[in-house]
Design a protein around this motif. Structure first.
Motif, PDB file in Angstrom:
ATOM      1  N   ARG A  19      37.897  14.444 -35.640  1.00 30.59           N
ATOM      2  CA  ARG A  19      38.032  13.415 -36.678  1.00 30.59           C
ATOM      3  C   ARG A  19      38.120  14.072 -38.067  1.00 30.59           C
ATOM      4  O   ARG A  19      38.914  13.670 -38.916  1.00 30.59           O
ATOM      5  CB  ARG A  19      36.862  12.443 -36.605  1.00 30.59           C
ATOM      6  CG  ARG A  19      36.987  11.237 -37.517  1.00 30.59           C
ATOM      7  CD  ARG A  19      35.897  10.199 -37.260  1.00 30.59           C
ATOM      8  NE  ARG A  19      36.121   9.541 -35.980  1.00 30.59           N
ATOM      9  CZ  ARG A  19      35.365   9.722 -34.886  1.00 30.59           C
ATOM     10  NH1 ARG A  19      34.333  10.545 -34.918  1.00 30.59           N
ATOM     11  NH2 ARG A  19      35.646   9.096 -33.770  1.00 30.59           N
ATOM     12  N   LEU A  22      41.590  15.427 -38.481  1.00 32.28           N
ATOM     13  CA  LEU A  22      42.523  14.332 -38.771  1.00 32.28           C
ATOM     14  C   LEU A  22      42.373  13.861 -40.212  1.00 32.28           C
ATOM     15  O   LEU A  22      43.375  13.666 -40.919  1.00 32.28           O
ATOM     16  CB  LEU A  22      42.295  13.178 -37.799  1.00 32.28           C
ATOM     17  CG  LEU A  22      43.214  11.969 -37.976  1.00 32.28           C
ATOM     18  CD1 LEU A  22      44.659  12.348 -37.654  1.00 32.28           C
ATOM     19  CD2 LEU A  22      42.745  10.815 -37.110  1.00 32.28           C
ATOM     20  N   ASP A  23      41.140  13.695 -40.669  1.00 37.56           N
ATOM     21  CA  ASP A  23      40.890  13.254 -42.043  1.00 37.56           C
ATOM     22  C   ASP A  23      41.445  14.233 -43.069  1.00 37.56           C
ATOM     23  O   ASP A  23      41.770  13.846 -44.192  1.00 37.56           O
ATOM     24  CB  ASP A  23      39.391  13.050 -42.288  1.00 37.56           C
ATOM     25  CG  ASP A  23      38.819  11.848 -41.548  1.00 37.56           C
ATOM     26  OD1 ASP A  23      39.612  11.011 -41.040  1.00 37.56           O
ATOM     27  OD2 ASP A  23      37.569  11.759 -41.457  1.00 37.56           O
ATOM     28  N   GLU A  27      45.900  18.084 -36.963  1.00 38.53           N
ATOM     29  CA  GLU A  27      45.877  17.514 -35.623  1.00 38.53           C
ATOM     30  C   GLU A  27      44.431  17.412 -35.151  1.00 38.53           C
ATOM     31  O   GLU A  27      43.627  18.309 -35.405  1.00 38.53           O
ATOM     32  CB  GLU A  27      46.717  18.371 -34.674  1.00 38.53           C
ATOM     33  CG  GLU A  27      48.186  18.353 -35.042  1.00 38.53           C
ATOM     34  CD  GLU A  27      49.046  19.220 -34.138  1.00 38.53           C
ATOM     35  OE1 GLU A  27      48.510  19.906 -33.244  1.00 38.53           O
ATOM     36  OE2 GLU A  27      50.275  19.199 -34.353  1.00 38.53           O
ATOM     37  N   TRP A 117      53.959   6.556 -26.253  1.00 39.77           N
ATOM     38  CA  TRP A 117      54.198   6.239 -27.657  1.00 39.77           C
ATOM     39  C   TRP A 117      55.588   6.637 -28.134  1.00 39.77           C
ATOM     40  O   TRP A 117      55.963   6.350 -29.264  1.00 39.77           O
ATOM     41  CB  TRP A 117      53.158   6.929 -28.535  1.00 39.77           C
ATOM     42  CG  TRP A 117      51.746   6.557 -28.219  1.00 39.77           C
ATOM     43  CD1 TRP A 117      51.286   5.360 -27.740  1.00 39.77           C
ATOM     44  CD2 TRP A 117      50.595   7.398 -28.350  1.00 39.77           C
ATOM     45  NE1 TRP A 117      49.928   5.403 -27.573  1.00 39.77           N
ATOM     46  CE2 TRP A 117      49.470   6.639 -27.936  1.00 39.77           C
ATOM     47  CE3 TRP A 117      50.391   8.711 -28.775  1.00 39.77           C
ATOM     48  CZ2 TRP A 117      48.175   7.155 -27.950  1.00 39.77           C
ATOM     49  CZ3 TRP A 117      49.113   9.216 -28.781  1.00 39.77           C
ATOM     50  CH2 TRP A 117      48.021   8.443 -28.372  1.00 39.77           C
ATOM     51  N   GLU A 151      42.322   7.199 -29.660  1.00 39.94           N
ATOM     52  CA  GLU A 151      42.507   6.620 -30.997  1.00 39.94           C
ATOM     53  C   GLU A 151      42.848   7.692 -32.030  1.00 39.94           C
ATOM     54  O   GLU A 151      43.711   7.478 -32.878  1.00 39.94           O
ATOM     55  CB  GLU A 151      41.253   5.853 -31.409  1.00 39.94           C
ATOM     56  CG  GLU A 151      41.041   4.573 -30.631  1.00 39.94           C
ATOM     57  CD  GLU A 151      39.688   3.923 -30.911  1.00 39.94           C
ATOM     58  OE1 GLU A 151      38.991   4.335 -31.864  1.00 39.94           O
ATOM     59  OE2 GLU A 151      39.340   2.995 -30.149  1.00 39.94           O
ATOM     60  N   LEU A 152      42.161   8.830 -31.960  1.00 41.46           N
ATOM     61  CA  LEU A 152      42.455   9.923 -32.897  1.00 41.46           C
ATOM     62  C   LEU A 152      43.871  10.458 -32.675  1.00 41.46           C
ATOM     63  O   LEU A 152      44.614  10.692 -33.634  1.00 41.46           O
ATOM     64  CB  LEU A 152      41.430  11.046 -32.756  1.00 41.46           C
ATOM     65  CG  LEU A 152      40.007  10.721 -33.206  1.00 41.46           C
ATOM     66  CD1 LEU A 152      39.069  11.875 -32.867  1.00 41.46           C
ATOM     67  CD2 LEU A 152      39.963  10.405 -34.690  1.00 41.46           C
ATOM     68  N   TYR A 153      44.247  10.652 -31.414  1.00 38.58           N
ATOM     69  CA  TYR A 153      45.588  11.137 -31.113  1.00 38.58           C
ATOM     70  C   TYR A 153      46.637  10.128 -31.598  1.00 38.58           C
ATOM     71  O   TYR A 153      47.652  10.515 -32.166  1.00 38.58           O
ATOM     72  CB  TYR A 153      45.772  11.366 -29.609  1.00 38.58           C
ATOM     73  CG  TYR A 153      44.975  12.504 -29.011  1.00 38.58           C
ATOM     74  CD1 TYR A 153      44.741  13.685 -29.697  1.00 38.58           C
ATOM     75  CD2 TYR A 153      44.467  12.395 -27.717  1.00 38.58           C
ATOM     76  CE1 TYR A 153      44.028  14.718 -29.123  1.00 38.58           C
ATOM     77  CE2 TYR A 153      43.766  13.427 -27.122  1.00 38.58           C
ATOM     78  CZ  TYR A 153      43.537  14.596 -27.836  1.00 38.58           C
ATOM     79  OH  TYR A 153      42.849  15.615 -27.247  1.00 38.58           O
ATOM     80  N   ALA A 154      46.392   8.844 -31.353  1.00 38.60           N
ATOM     81  CA  ALA A 154      47.345   7.817 -31.770  1.00 38.60           C
ATOM     82  C   ALA A 154      47.519   7.832 -33.285  1.00 38.60           C
ATOM     83  O   ALA A 154      48.649   7.707 -33.798  1.00 38.60           O
ATOM     84  CB  ALA A 154      46.881   6.436 -31.303  1.00 38.60           C
ATOM     85  N   ALA A 155      46.419   8.007 -34.026  1.00 37.81           N
ATOM     86  CA  ALA A 155      46.511   8.034 -35.478  1.00 37.81           C
ATOM     87  C   ALA A 155      47.383   9.179 -35.977  1.00 37.81           C
ATOM     88  O   ALA A 155      48.053   9.066 -37.004  1.00 37.81           O
ATOM     89  CB  ALA A 155      45.114   8.146 -36.080  1.00 37.81           C
ATOM     90  N   LYS A 156      47.423  10.281 -35.235  1.00 39.15           N
ATOM     91  CA  LYS A 156      48.212  11.444 -35.665  1.00 39.15           C
ATOM     92  C   LYS A 156      49.608  11.459 -35.062  1.00 39.15           C
ATOM     93  O   LYS A 156      50.581  11.791 -35.744  1.00 39.15           O
ATOM     94  CB  LYS A 156      47.482  12.739 -35.284  1.00 39.15           C
ATOM     95  CG  LYS A 156      48.191  14.007 -35.726  1.00 39.15           C
ATOM     96  CD  LYS A 156      48.270  14.087 -37.234  1.00 39.15           C
ATOM     97  CE  LYS A 156      48.968  15.340 -37.713  1.00 39.15           C
ATOM     98  NZ  LYS A 156      49.039  15.387 -39.184  1.00 39.15           N
ATOM     99  N   ARG A 158      51.285   8.965 -32.878  1.00 35.82           N
ATOM    100  CA  ARG A 158      52.064   7.754 -32.555  1.00 35.82           C
ATOM    101  C   ARG A 158      53.051   7.484 -33.684  1.00 35.82           C
ATOM    102  O   ARG A 158      52.661   7.362 -34.840  1.00 35.82           O
ATOM    103  CB  ARG A 158      51.132   6.568 -32.387  1.00 35.82           C
ATOM    104  CG  ARG A 158      51.815   5.346 -31.859  1.00 35.82           C
ATOM    105  CD  ARG A 158      50.811   4.222 -31.671  1.00 35.82           C
ATOM    106  NE  ARG A 158      51.110   3.539 -30.446  1.00 35.82           N
ATOM    107  CZ  ARG A 158      50.280   2.795 -29.774  1.00 35.82           C
ATOM    108  NH1 ARG A 158      49.045   2.639 -30.208  1.00 35.82           N
ATOM    109  NH2 ARG A 158      50.658   2.184 -28.684  1.00 35.82           N
TER     110      ARG A 158
END
Length: 159
Positions: A19, A22-23, A27, A117, A151-156, A158
């Motif tokens: 996280r 990502l923030d 990745e 995705w 969710e973390l993967y999708a945020a980066k 998708r």
């Protein structure tokens, strides 16, 4: 081997590191190196955003261990990681002689989600750790951490 409460605690730290990555625009991958007493020796997160695609936390752990741990101590460690090692990191882990690997989500899971995705696949083959480093004890994926990592993967990834 069954996933213990201690394993889950370390894996949750890996998710936190993912996280954090990502923030910071990177990745979402995080990893922790733990010794046989349960003490954290080294922790890192992905740092590929500046163009060096080898800056994976699992690779950083292997480099750190090679510099700081005597060879006889390395097999008594565990590497916890948010995502299963890629082939590069699996090889580094084996060459350095580290012990058990425990991961939250598998490379196959991530590859499947990328396909769902419509995101581009990884640039290297999706191989399980044991295909690259057959002598390593490996545990994962861990169902309790699938959704937070997805969710973390999708945020980066998708589109």
């Amino acid at each position: 081997m069954a996933i213990s409460d201690s394993d889950l605690r370390h894996l949750r730290k890996c998710v936190d590191l993912a996280r954090e990555a990502l923030d910071d625009g990177d990745e979402p991958f995080g990893s922790v190196l733990v010794d046989y007493t349960g003490a954290t020796l080294f922790a890192d997160r992905n740092r590929v955003k500046d163009g060096d695609a080898t800056q994976h936390p699992e690779f950083a752990i292997a480099r750190w261990a090679a510099e700081h741990l005597p060879p006889q101590r390395r097999p008594r460690t565990t590497v916890y990681t948010s995502g299963e090692h890629c082939p590069m990191c699996s090889a580094a882990h084996a060459w350095v002689g580290l012990g058990r690997i425990v991961y939250a989500t598998s490379s196959a899971q991530l590859s499947g989600w990328l396909g769902e995705w419509g995101a581009p696949p990884a640039p290297v083959a999706v191989l399980p750790i044991t295909a690259v480093a057959p002598g390593i004890e490996v545990d994962g994926p861990v169902p309790e951490l699938e959704e937070p990592m997805k969710e973390l993967y999708a945020a980066k990834f998708r589109p």
